[in-house]
Design a protein around this motif. Structure first.
Motif, PDB file in Angstrom:
ATOM      1  N   UNK A  70      -6.861  17.962  -8.102  1.00 37.87           N
ATOM      2  CA  UNK A  70      -6.528  19.071  -8.999  1.00 37.87           C
ATOM      3  C   UNK A  70      -5.435  19.954  -8.410  1.00 37.87           C
ATOM      4  N   UNK A  71      -5.419  20.089  -7.088  1.00 33.74           N
ATOM      5  CA  UNK A  71      -4.379  20.890  -6.441  1.00 33.74           C
ATOM      6  C   UNK A  71      -3.070  20.115  -6.291  1.00 33.74           C
ATOM      7  N   UNK A  72      -3.164  18.804  -6.232  1.00 31.62           N
ATOM      8  CA  UNK A  72      -1.984  17.951  -6.067  1.00 31.62           C
ATOM      9  C   UNK A  72      -1.212  17.792  -7.368  1.00 31.62           C
ATOM     10  N   UNK A  73      -1.936  17.750  -8.488  1.00 33.21           N
ATOM     11  CA  UNK A  73      -1.303  17.493  -9.786  1.00 33.21           C
ATOM     12  C   UNK A  73      -0.356  18.618 -10.180  1.00 33.21           C
ATOM     13  N   UNK A  74       0.701  18.243 -10.879  1.00 39.39           N
ATOM     14  CA  UNK A  74       1.681  19.213 -11.358  1.00 39.39           C
ATOM     15  C   UNK A  74       1.216  19.752 -12.715  1.00 39.39           C
ATOM     16  N   UNK A  75       0.269  20.700 -12.655  1.00 38.63           N
ATOM     17  CA  UNK A  75      -0.262  21.322 -13.865  1.00 38.63           C
ATOM     18  C   UNK A  75      -0.201  22.836 -13.696  1.00 38.63           C
ATOM     19  N   UNK A  76      -0.348  23.545 -14.793  1.00 42.20           N
ATOM     20  CA  UNK A  76      -0.326  24.999 -14.747  1.00 42.20           C
ATOM     21  C   UNK A  76      -1.597  25.567 -14.139  1.00 42.20           C
ATOM     22  N   UNK A  77      -1.576  26.872 -13.937  1.00 44.23           N
ATOM     23  CA  UNK A  77      -2.732  27.542 -13.314  1.00 44.23           C
ATOM     24  C   UNK A  77      -3.993  27.432 -14.160  1.00 44.23           C
ATOM     25  N   UNK A  78      -3.849  27.590 -15.457  1.00 42.60           N
ATOM     26  CA  UNK A  78      -5.012  27.523 -16.342  1.00 42.60           C
ATOM     27  C   UNK A  78      -5.595  26.114 -16.346  1.00 42.60           C
ATOM     28  N   UNK A  79      -4.739  25.113 -16.435  1.00 45.24           N
ATOM     29  CA  UNK A  79      -5.207  23.726 -16.403  1.00 45.24           C
ATOM     30  C   UNK A  79      -5.901  23.421 -15.078  1.00 45.24           C
ATOM     31  N   UNK A  80      -5.309  23.872 -13.986  1.00 47.51           N
ATOM     32  CA  UNK A  80      -5.910  23.655 -12.666  1.00 47.51           C
ATOM     33  C   UNK A  80      -7.286  24.323 -12.588  1.00 47.51           C
ATOM     34  N   UNK A  81      -7.366  25.534 -13.096  1.00 46.76           N
ATOM     35  CA  UNK A  81      -8.652  26.249 -13.089  1.00 46.76           C
ATOM     36  C   UNK A  81      -9.702  25.496 -13.901  1.00 46.76           C
ATOM     37  N   UNK A  82      -9.297  24.920 -15.026  1.00 46.29           N
ATOM     38  CA  UNK A  82     -10.227  24.125 -15.836  1.00 46.29           C
ATOM     39  C   UNK A  82     -10.668  22.859 -15.104  1.00 46.29           C
ATOM     40  N   UNK A  83      -9.719  22.168 -14.496  1.00 45.86           N
ATOM     41  CA  UNK A  83     -10.057  20.953 -13.747  1.00 45.86           C
ATOM     42  C   UNK A  83     -11.073  21.253 -12.647  1.00 45.86           C
ATOM     43  N   UNK A  84     -10.881  22.357 -11.957  1.00 46.43           N
ATOM     44  CA  UNK A  84     -11.788  22.741 -10.869  1.00 46.43           C
ATOM     45  C   UNK A  84     -13.127  23.221 -11.425  1.00 46.43           C
ATOM     46  N   UNK A  85     -13.077  24.045 -12.459  1.00 51.51           N
ATOM     47  CA  UNK A  85     -14.298  24.646 -13.006  1.00 51.51           C
ATOM     48  C   UNK A  85     -15.292  23.614 -13.516  1.00 51.51           C
ATOM     49  N   UNK A  86     -14.808  22.603 -14.233  1.00 49.10           N
ATOM     50  CA  UNK A  86     -15.751  21.610 -14.766  1.00 49.10           C
ATOM     51  C   UNK A  86     -16.395  20.803 -13.639  1.00 49.10           C
ATOM     52  N   UNK A  87     -15.668  20.597 -12.550  1.00 56.68           N
ATOM     53  CA  UNK A  87     -16.244  19.872 -11.410  1.00 56.68           C
ATOM     54  C   UNK A  87     -17.340  20.691 -10.740  1.00 56.68           C
ATOM     55  N   UNK A  88     -17.075  21.977 -10.555  1.00 61.42           N
ATOM     56  CA  UNK A  88     -18.074  22.852  -9.946  1.00 61.42           C
ATOM     57  C   UNK A  88     -19.262  23.030 -10.884  1.00 61.42           C
ATOM     58  N   UNK A  89     -19.006  23.077 -12.187  1.00 60.75           N
ATOM     59  CA  UNK A  89     -20.083  23.188 -13.166  1.00 60.75           C
ATOM     60  C   UNK A  89     -21.074  22.031 -13.027  1.00 60.75           C
ATOM     61  N   UNK A  90     -20.587  20.839 -12.761  1.00 61.60           N
ATOM     62  CA  UNK A  90     -21.474  19.681 -12.598  1.00 61.60           C
ATOM     63  C   UNK A  90     -22.418  19.884 -11.407  1.00 61.60           C
ATOM     64  N   UNK A  91     -21.930  20.501 -10.339  1.00 59.31           N
ATOM     65  CA  UNK A  91     -22.798  20.797  -9.188  1.00 59.31           C
ATOM     66  C   UNK A  91     -23.871  21.810  -9.570  1.00 59.31           C
ATOM     67  N   UNK A  92     -23.477  22.829 -10.331  1.00 54.69           N
ATOM     68  CA  UNK A  92     -24.426  23.859 -10.753  1.00 54.69           C
ATOM     69  C   UNK A  92     -25.517  23.247 -11.634  1.00 54.69           C
ATOM     70  N   UNK A  93     -25.102  22.431 -12.594  1.00 53.63           N
ATOM     71  CA  UNK A  93     -26.073  21.813 -13.498  1.00 53.63           C
ATOM     72  C   UNK A  93     -27.000  20.881 -12.723  1.00 53.63           C
TER      73      UNK A  93
END
Length: 131
Positions: A59-82
């Motif tokens: 997610x940090x390597x990909x050439x995406x915007x800040x919002x997209x990066x935040x979404x990519x990271x958030x859904x991954x962390x959400x899976x840990x929470x669930x």
């Protein structure tokens, strides 16, 4: 006579024992213990950590915007929470009884379904952003 003590007229805070900074320090210790228990006893949690070890750096390597990066990271962390919540449900159900019961099965199946929805969300968000 039951060994349980009936508590009436309390909001529950009287049973907590700690306040202020001491409570925060103790809560951190309990959270740490929960994370260690999940790591040691839950294969699904370890598998999700491995998935996150791949996806988060990506997610940090990909050439995406800040919002997209935040979404990519958030859904991954959400899976840990669930997964932590799903494991808590399973432990609670097993604590009550290991006997097969339709409501126990339903509770465990609902926790599992929550994790399936979360994993589907990861796939959907990553696919929308990358494709």
């Amino acid at each position: 006579m039951s060994s349980e003590v009936a508590v009436t007229g309390l909001d529950g805070s009287a049973l907590k024992g700690q306040t202020g900074w001491r409570r925060i320090v103790h809560a951190f210790g309990y959270s740490r213990a929960g994370l260690l228990a999940a790591f040691r006893g839950e294969a699904a949690f370890r598998q999700l950590l491995l998935l996150n070890a791949v996806l988060l750096p990506l997610a940090f390597y990909l050439d995406v915007g800040k919002v997209e990066r935040a979404l990519l990271i958030s859904v991954c962390v959400l899976a840990l929470i669930v997964e932590l919540l799903n494991s808590a449900i399973e432990a609670t159900v097993d604590r009550i009884s290991l006997e097969l019961h339709p409501l126990s099965k339903q509770a465990k199946d609902l926790g599992s379904a929550a994790q399936l929805v979360t994993m589907s969300l990861i796939a959907l968000v990553w696919a929308v952003i990358l494709l």
